[in-house]
Design an enzyme around this catalytic site. Structure first.
Site, mmCIF file in Angstrom:
data_model
loop_
_atom_site.group_PDB
_atom_site.id
_atom_site.type_symbol
_atom_site.label_atom_id
_atom_site.label_comp_id
_atom_site.label_asym_id
_atom_site.label_seq_id
_atom_site.Cartn_x
_atom_site.Cartn_y
_atom_site.Cartn_z
ATOM 1 N N HIS A 260 66.743 23.857 27.876
ATOM 2 C CA HIS A 260 65.380 23.179 27.518
ATOM 3 C C HIS A 260 64.646 24.474 26.735
ATOM 4 O O HIS A 260 64.560 25.633 26.983
ATOM 5 C CB HIS A 260 64.626 22.831 28.600
ATOM 6 C CG HIS A 260 63.543 21.909 28.145
ATOM 7 N ND1 HIS A 260 62.380 22.255 27.669
ATOM 8 C CD2 HIS A 260 63.467 20.355 28.227
ATOM 9 C CE1 HIS A 260 61.383 21.205 27.370
ATOM 10 N NE2 HIS A 260 62.079 19.999 27.671
ATOM 11 N N ASP A 316 67.215 14.706 31.443
ATOM 12 C CA ASP A 316 68.333 14.006 30.873
ATOM 13 C C ASP A 316 69.492 14.107 31.594
ATOM 14 O O ASP A 316 70.253 13.196 31.781
ATOM 15 C CB ASP A 316 68.815 14.141 29.406
ATOM 16 C CG ASP A 316 67.701 13.885 28.289
ATOM 17 O OD1 ASP A 316 67.233 12.846 28.574
ATOM 18 O OD2 ASP A 316 67.492 14.534 27.240
HETATM 19 N N1 ACO Z 1 75.269 24.615 27.411
HETATM 20 C C1 ACO Z 1 75.751 25.799 27.284
HETATM 21 N N2 ACO Z 1 75.007 26.813 26.311
HETATM 22 C C2 ACO Z 1 73.607 26.417 25.997
HETATM 23 C C3 ACO Z 1 73.238 25.328 26.381
HETATM 24 C C4 ACO Z 1 73.829 24.157 26.937
HETATM 25 N N3 ACO Z 1 73.607 23.171 27.418
HETATM 26 N N4 ACO Z 1 71.752 25.135 25.914
HETATM 27 C C5 ACO Z 1 71.615 26.129 25.358
HETATM 28 N N5 ACO Z 1 72.824 26.912 25.624
HETATM 29 C C6 ACO Z 1 72.643 28.521 25.012
HETATM 30 C C7 ACO Z 1 72.934 28.646 23.597
HETATM 31 O O1 ACO Z 1 74.259 28.641 22.858
HETATM 32 C C8 ACO Z 1 72.311 29.844 23.223
HETATM 33 O O2 ACO Z 1 72.984 30.850 23.525
HETATM 34 P P1 ACO Z 1 73.106 32.223 22.610
HETATM 35 O O3 ACO Z 1 71.829 32.851 22.915
HETATM 36 O O4 ACO Z 1 74.213 33.012 23.057
HETATM 37 O O5 ACO Z 1 73.033 31.733 21.243
HETATM 38 C C9 ACO Z 1 71.069 29.896 24.284
HETATM 39 O O6 ACO Z 1 71.486 29.187 25.329
HETATM 40 C C10 ACO Z 1 69.744 29.376 23.777
HETATM 41 O O7 ACO Z 1 69.988 28.094 23.237
HETATM 42 P P2 ACO Z 1 69.233 27.473 21.945
HETATM 43 O O8 ACO Z 1 69.846 26.365 21.374
HETATM 44 O O9 ACO Z 1 68.940 28.685 20.947
HETATM 45 O O10 ACO Z 1 67.969 27.010 22.630
HETATM 46 P P3 ACO Z 1 66.818 25.843 22.050
HETATM 47 O O11 ACO Z 1 65.587 26.163 22.732
HETATM 48 O O12 ACO Z 1 66.855 26.047 20.447
HETATM 49 O O13 ACO Z 1 67.455 24.498 22.322
HETATM 50 C C11 ACO Z 1 68.367 22.674 23.687
HETATM 51 C C12 ACO Z 1 67.452 23.756 23.500
HETATM 52 C C13 ACO Z 1 68.402 21.815 22.362
HETATM 53 C C14 ACO Z 1 67.570 21.798 24.718
HETATM 54 C C15 ACO Z 1 69.664 23.231 24.281
HETATM 55 O O14 ACO Z 1 69.440 23.637 25.283
HETATM 56 C C16 ACO Z 1 70.848 22.237 24.203
HETATM 57 O O15 ACO Z 1 71.247 22.093 23.150
HETATM 58 N N6 ACO Z 1 70.968 21.643 25.367
HETATM 59 C C17 ACO Z 1 71.934 20.600 25.445
HETATM 60 C C18 ACO Z 1 71.176 19.180 24.768
HETATM 61 C C19 ACO Z 1 70.168 18.647 25.872
HETATM 62 O O16 ACO Z 1 70.297 18.570 27.018
HETATM 63 N N7 ACO Z 1 68.987 18.310 25.225
HETATM 64 C C20 ACO Z 1 67.977 17.568 25.767
HETATM 65 C C21 ACO Z 1 66.826 18.448 26.004
HETATM 66 S S1 ACO Z 1 65.474 17.833 26.713
HETATM 67 C C22 ACO Z 1 64.897 16.683 25.934
HETATM 68 O O17 ACO Z 1 64.695 16.884 24.741
HETATM 69 C C23 ACO Z 1 64.371 15.211 26.302
#
Ligand code: ACO
Length: 378
Positions: A260, A316
């Site tokens: 998140h 979620d």
């Molecule tokens: N699984 C594996 N790795 C992850 C995940 C995940 N679910 N989420 C983040 N990471 C990692 C990324 O690869 C990144 O790694 P790095 O630093 O080596 O590049 C790091 O964690 C940070 O991730 P970002 O994508 O930069 O974080 P951001 O804040 O932009 O994204 C997000 C947040 C989009 C929710 C992300 O965690 C994700 O894609 N989660 C899965 C989708 C999801 O569950 N979305 C619902 C969010 S809640 C809502 O909107 C209602």
């Protein structure tokens, strides 16, 4: 690019609807913790709270509840339009189209200058979105839609309209908790989209359509259905670790429903949904998906990659289990999110009304000083 990629940390408004402290997993709506509200409040009370920053008196609550139910009927033309769509249309696309169409039938559709009229429109949309969701389940299944009842709450009416039977109290209670938990969440992507549209002076339906469009994406509200597809793909508790090794340890995929932008510790909604999805799974005898979800979350939480990046299950993750256990099609998960988040979006729309145009800047990194050569000389 400036170091605020994704506008992280940028404050765009003062709000009184919700407050999040992502470092300690805290979420409040207008002063009340989400734990307190999930335990004690109905969705309709939460709607009132978000619009008025105080809980309703009994009379106000009854009035709002019946107002939403009485306005939940949707025009026959909207039902006909839904019937005309291919049955495999994504449910979020159906909802986005139907809400847009509703504006043509709303006598106050174009008005966005009067806050009381905007509230009335928000209550109409809350009831109508519930009806659209239930009607699409019926139409997609080749059944006749069922009209809403005037005596039921949003959660009860939705369940009633999907089956035509008196709704089961345990299912209603679980759905009510879900609706309370997802109603509002600060300046998330879909809320921001609704506010950007409102700030141009556009109308409520346009702002809500923008919210639906933004919520549809798998990085936002679309993650609940993606999470369930992942649990189904895993298929059995014993497959969790091999699946994790193959798809996650290799960096090939992300675990949907984990991570998140704001919560760098537990998402408090996930814990509450976990409890409710467990109770529902046990009472319905369908524990398998819950067990897979728990095993996968535990496997991730024990992994260095997830520990270092503070990645925890978000709202979620266990929503997927709760909605699946309520026998909803996966495609309907994100529309159910809309059924709840319409409360937060419309409270934000009203808060944004009359505010300044939202117009950030971009950093130009393209070429300069070129001269245009007419087409026939190129
Ligand atoms: N699984 C594996 N790795 C992850 C995940 C995940 N679910 N989420 C983040 N990471 C990692 C990324 O690869 C990144 O790694 P790095 O630093 O080596 O590049 C790091 O964690 C940070 O991730 P970002 O994508 O930069 O974080 P951001 O804040 O932009 O994204 C997000 C947040 C989009 C929710 C992300 O965690 C994700 O894609 N989660 C899965 C989708 C999801 O569950 N979305 C619902 C969010 S809640 C809502 O909107 C209602």
């Amino acid at each position: 690019m400036a170091d605020n990629g994704g506008l992280e940390g940028v404050v765009v408004a003062d709000i009184d609807t919700s407050y999040i402290d992502g470092s300690i997993g805290k979420l409040i709506y207008s002063g009340y913790t989400i734990e307190d509200l999930a335990e004690n409040a109905s969705f309709e009370e939460v709607i009132f709270l978000l619009f008025n920053t105080r809980p309703p008196e009994r009379g106000e609550y009854e009035e709002l509840r019946s107002r939403i139910a009485e306005n939940a009927v949707i025009p026959a033309d909207v039902i006909e339009m839904m019937r005309s769509l291919p049955r495999d249309t994504a449910a979020m696309a159906v909802l986005r189209t139907a809400v847009s169409m509703l504006s043509a039938y709303d006598a106050d559709g174009e008005n966005l200058s009067d806050k009381e009229r905007a509230k009335a429109k928000a209550f109409r949309l809350t009831g109508q979105i519930t009806t659209i969701c239930a009607a699409w389940i019926r139409i997609a299944g080749g059944l006749e839609p069922i009209a809403p009842r005037r005596d039921l709450s949003v959660a009860e009416n939705f369940l009633y309209m999907t089956s035509g039977a008196d709704p089961d109290p345990t299912a209603c209670a679980a759905l009510n908790v879900y609706l309370v938990l997802l109603a509002e969440h600060g300046m998330n992507a879909s809320t921001f989209a609704s506010r950007v549209v409102t700030a141009t002076g556009s109308d409520m339906h346009s702002a809500i359509v923008a919210g639906i469009a933004a919520l549809k994406g798998p990085s936002h509200g679309g993650a609940n259905s993606e999470a369930m597809k992942m649990f189904l793909e895993i298929g059995a508790v014993d497959n969790v670790v091999p699946w994790f090794e193959k798809h996650i340890k290799t960096g090939e995929r992300r675990i949907m429903g984990i991570g998140h932008r704001v919560y760098k510790s537990n998402d408090p909604r996930a814990g509450i949904l976990k409890r409710h999805s467990k109770a529902l799974a046990e009472s319905s005898g369908k524990r398998k998906w819950y067990d897979i979800a728990v095993k996968l979350a535990d496997t991730a939480r024990a992994d260095d990659y997830f520990i270092k990046r503070n990645l925890y299950p978000n709202v979620d993750y266990y929503s997927a289990i709760l909605l699946y256990t309520l026998d909803l099609e996966i495609d309907m998960f994100t529309p159910l999110f809309v059924m709840s988040r319409i409360a937060g979006w419309s409270a934000h729309v009203i808060g944004q009304m009359g505010g300044r145009l939202i117009r950030p800047k971009a950093n130009y990194v393209g070429p300069q000083g070129l001269h245009w050569v007419p087409l026939d000389k190129r």
